[in-house]
Design a protein around this motif. Structure first.
Motif, mmCIF file in Angstrom:
data_model
loop_
_atom_site.group_PDB
_atom_site.id
_atom_site.type_symbol
_atom_site.label_atom_id
_atom_site.label_comp_id
_atom_site.label_asym_id
_atom_site.label_seq_id
_atom_site.Cartn_x
_atom_site.Cartn_y
_atom_site.Cartn_z
ATOM 1 N N MET A 31 0.808 -1.204 0.000
ATOM 2 C CA MET A 31 0.000 0.000 0.000
ATOM 3 C C MET A 31 0.849 1.264 0.000
ATOM 4 O O MET A 31 0.423 2.303 -0.505
ATOM 5 N N TYR A 32 2.056 1.184 0.561
ATOM 6 C CA TYR A 32 2.949 2.346 0.502
ATOM 7 C C TYR A 32 3.238 2.701 -0.950
ATOM 8 O O TYR A 32 3.110 3.861 -1.371
ATOM 9 N N PHE A 33 3.601 1.703 -1.738
ATOM 10 C CA PHE A 33 3.896 1.958 -3.147
ATOM 11 C C PHE A 33 2.626 2.219 -3.947
ATOM 12 O O PHE A 33 2.607 3.078 -4.839
ATOM 13 N N ALA A 34 1.559 1.474 -3.654
ATOM 14 C CA ALA A 34 0.305 1.640 -4.391
ATOM 15 C C ALA A 34 -0.306 3.015 -4.154
ATOM 16 O O ALA A 34 -1.032 3.535 -5.007
ATOM 17 N N ASN A 35 -0.015 3.618 -3.007
ATOM 18 C CA ASN A 35 -0.558 4.932 -2.680
ATOM 19 C C ASN A 35 0.381 6.041 -3.119
ATOM 20 O O ASN A 35 -0.032 7.009 -3.777
ATOM 21 N N ILE A 36 1.659 5.900 -2.804
ATOM 22 C CA ILE A 36 2.580 7.011 -3.010
ATOM 23 C C ILE A 36 2.941 7.227 -4.481
ATOM 24 O O ILE A 36 3.034 8.372 -4.940
ATOM 25 N N LEU A 37 3.091 6.151 -5.245
ATOM 26 C CA LEU A 37 3.551 6.320 -6.621
ATOM 27 C C LEU A 37 2.510 7.002 -7.507
ATOM 28 O O LEU A 37 2.837 7.952 -8.228
ATOM 29 N N PRO A 38 1.247 6.573 -7.493
ATOM 30 C CA PRO A 38 0.253 7.353 -8.254
ATOM 31 C C PRO A 38 0.099 8.777 -7.719
ATOM 32 O O PRO A 38 -0.104 9.710 -8.492
ATOM 33 N N ALA A 39 0.211 8.942 -6.393
ATOM 34 C CA ALA A 39 0.106 10.282 -5.810
ATOM 35 C C ALA A 39 1.223 11.184 -6.333
ATOM 36 O O ALA A 39 1.007 12.378 -6.589
ATOM 37 N N LEU A 40 2.424 10.617 -6.482
ATOM 38 C CA LEU A 40 3.537 11.404 -7.024
ATOM 39 C C LEU A 40 3.250 11.826 -8.455
ATOM 40 O O LEU A 40 3.562 12.955 -8.865
ATOM 41 N N ALA A 41 2.653 10.916 -9.218
ATOM 42 C CA ALA A 41 2.306 11.262 -10.591
ATOM 43 C C ALA A 41 1.228 12.340 -10.614
ATOM 44 O O ALA A 41 1.255 13.242 -11.464
ATOM 45 N N PHE A 42 0.263 12.262 -9.700
ATOM 46 C CA PHE A 42 -0.754 13.307 -9.612
ATOM 47 C C PHE A 42 -0.125 14.627 -9.188
ATOM 48 O O PHE A 42 -0.553 15.704 -9.627
#
Length: 616
Positions: A31-42
């Protein structure tokens, strides 16, 4: 709200003690990667379209705020809260409208958040979450379809900004490789290849390792000389723009304060739907949950986080789709069920079956604290090394995964199939009028098209109204065109009556032609064995195998004389509501058609088969 707290309070201690389970570790990392990586793209999207008003640190802190508040205080701690695609669209659309007027953008957004806090609290206090009983899979599938396309669109938009010639070509190749390898890792994790520990490792950590690998891959050989766009960052723990963390909300005219009210109403509509739908899907009928939900109290908390985020100049966090249901699935403890009938044509087939969910608060809190640590200088530098092409690949895999598991996709596949090769036991074959299926799918696609189309214009700020309008369309219009039996097969409640207990129960329960009654998980109205799906990771999907798994699963279940739930999106509510169960070795099996002869996946460990047979 009081009743929500009374129902959940007895479980608060176990919410922390139950975290002593292996599944919490991969769920936290995942969930750390699933949450943070799309958030970084946003954040990259908002950084570009709001003239650097929002950046990496703002998005990270918003995710931390949501994770800490909801993991510690919420009645539904499994729901992942962070920065979503729809709020990104909302933020930069407001910027496009307000910026030409010379109004202080962050101060205006602050007043939107403060007004929205008031509206959230009014909705929570007046029990408006009871309207959620009318939210079935119909609006959820449409909204999920929209979110999936937003992910795919953002991936393409990231690539469009990445230079030309060699730079663009390398970024494009990297994005496609990230997508392909993440998908393959997920499929291998769900296959029968390799040993069980290897499959679990690929399923849990395949995508994060793919990101790490390609962040370094672009520096190999001659690729190192090709300039690539990386993620822009700012000073650790400081805002992106030159300002303090507290927004000067008084630097705005009185007229603009009241002008923020209609925007706040739209934001509240969006969050009421988006967050609650995330909560419903994260506690869907396919998950064998045991602890009660609390929608009214959580909506009150969402208003609080919206107000705090507005004062800090952060993008407003809310429930994430598809991350919230992914979190629940990552916490599922599953077992492998093999067909043990010597006379069965499906002998040797297997399926994963969820036995229970590790319901706790630690994984959500831990991924939030990891996100906070990411704001430190060393980790920000690491984030800066991630090529934007990798982020585009993550958008693709997230969008594809959400699209593949969507109920609209499942229905379209059924309609595209050769009728002669469709198993007779397929749930949609119970509908005599094929035109009814086409009508239902057409309405879903029109709803999706209208929502997606408006977000491509300056009127995108009003798209929450389209989303909210899907609820009365389902409740008032579709029953005029389709029979109750057809609707019971085409649509279903999003969550079980156990989850819906605090908001008035399930809409339409017992209203089908054959008076099917929807019971709590484990009772006769639900076949828990068929509704449970295996956990999927960021690079896999419930559909699997480029949509081919639906065909394989349908054929397998047809041979076993069972009904397929279309990956949890279409349930057979009208028939076979009284399954005959028997037990073998302590594991329930249906009509004697399947038996557990393989290992049990419990917290990632392989239990001894003899223990399963002894019911241990």
């Amino acid at each position: 709200m009081v009743n929500d707290l009374r129902r959940r309070a007895p479980y608060y201690g176990s919410d922390w003690m139950d975290a002593w389970n292996y599944r919490v570790v991969p769920a936290t990392v995942y969930m750390y990667f699933a949450n943070i990586l799309p958030a970084l793209a946003f954040s990259l999207d908002m950084f570009t379209k709001t003239d650097m008003q929002y950046g990496v640190n703002e998005v990270l802190l918003a995710s931390v705020l949501g994770a800490v508040v909801f993991s510690v205080l919420a009645c539904q701690p499994l729901v992942i809260v962070g920065v979503t695609g729809p709020i990104t669209v909302f933020n930069y659309t407001v910027y496009d409208i307000i910026s030409p007027t010379g109004t202080n953008y962050l101060a205006f957004m602050c007043w939107i958040g403060l007004w929205s806090l008031v509206f959230h609290w009014i909705l929570a206090i007046t029990n408006c979450c009871n309207w959620l009983r009318y939210v079935t899979r119909f609006p959820c599938d449409i909204f999920g379809f929209y979110v999936a396309f937003i992910y795919l669109q953002k991936g393409i938009q990231v690539l469009e900004r990445l230079g030309d010639e060699e730079s663009f070509y390398l970024s494009l190749v990297v994005s496609l490789l990230v997508f392909a390898i993440a998908y393959v890792c997920g499929e291998l994790g769900r296959s029968s290849l390799f040993k069980h520990p290897v499959r679990v490792f690929l399923k849990d950590y395949g995508t994060p390792l793919t990101v790490v690998f390609f962040a370094g891959f672009v520096h190999l050989g001659k690729m190192d000389s090709i300039p690539l766009e990386n993620l822009p960052i700012s000073t650790s723990f400081l805002p992106t723009a030159e300002r303090g963390w507290f927004v000067h909300f008084w630097d705005i005219s009185v007229g603009d304060v009241f002008l923020a009210i209609p925007f706040a109403l739209l934001l509240t509509i969006l969050f009421w739907f988006d967050h609650n739908v995330s909560s419903l899907i994260a506690q869907g009928t396919e998950f064998p949950l045991k602890k009660p939900a609390g929608f009214h109290w959580d909506l009150f908390l969402l208003g609080l986080t919206t107000g705090v985020a507005s004062l800090l100049g952060l993008p407003f966090p809310n429930g994430l789709i598809p991350q919230a249901p992914f979190h629940t699935e990552s916490l599922c403890v599953t077992e492998v069920v093999l067909d043990g009938d010597e006379k069965s044509a499906a002998k040797g087939h297997y399926e994963y079956r969820a036995t229970h969910v590790v319901e706790q608060r630690v994984s959500n809190l831990a991924q939030g604290l990891l996100t906070l640590g990411t704001m430190s200088s060393p980790l920000l530098i690491v984030l800066h090394l991630i090529p934007q092409g990798v982020l585009a690949g993550l958008f693709f895999i997230m969008g594809f995964q959400a699209l593949e598991a969507n109920g609209i996709t499942a229905k379209l596949i059924f309609l595209a199939r050769d009728v002669a090769l469709t198993p007779a036991s397929h749930p949609l074959k119970q509908i005599q009028r094929r035109s009814a299926i086409w009508l239902f799918v057409a309405v879903e696609l029109v709803g999706f098209a209208a929502t997606f189309a408006i977000t491509q214009t300056v009127a995108a700020v009003g798209f929450p109204v389209f989303i909210f309008a899907l609820i009365p369309v389902r409740a008032l219009l579709l029953p005029r065109w389709l029979t109750p039996r057809e609707l019971s097969i085409l649509d279903e409640p999003t969550a079980s009556p156990f989850t819906m207990e605090g908001i008035g129960g399930v809409y339409g329960a017992g209203s089908s032609d054959d008076d099917t009654v929807l019971d709590a998980p484990g009772e006769s109205g639900y076949d828990d064995e068929l509704t449970d799906r295996p956990p999927k990771d960021l690079g896999s999907s419930s559909g699997g195998g480029m949509f081919a798994r639906w065909a394989a699963e349908d054929q397998h279940r047809a041979e076993l004389g069972e009904s397929n739930r279309f990956s949890g999106n279409i349930a057979t509510l009208a028939g076979d509501a009284d399954p005959v169960d028997s037990t073998a070795g302590g594991v329930t099996r249906r009509r004697g058609s399947t038996a557990v002869v393989g290992p049990l996946h419990h917290g990632g460990a392989v239990e001894d088969e003899g223990k399963i047979e002894r019911g241990l």
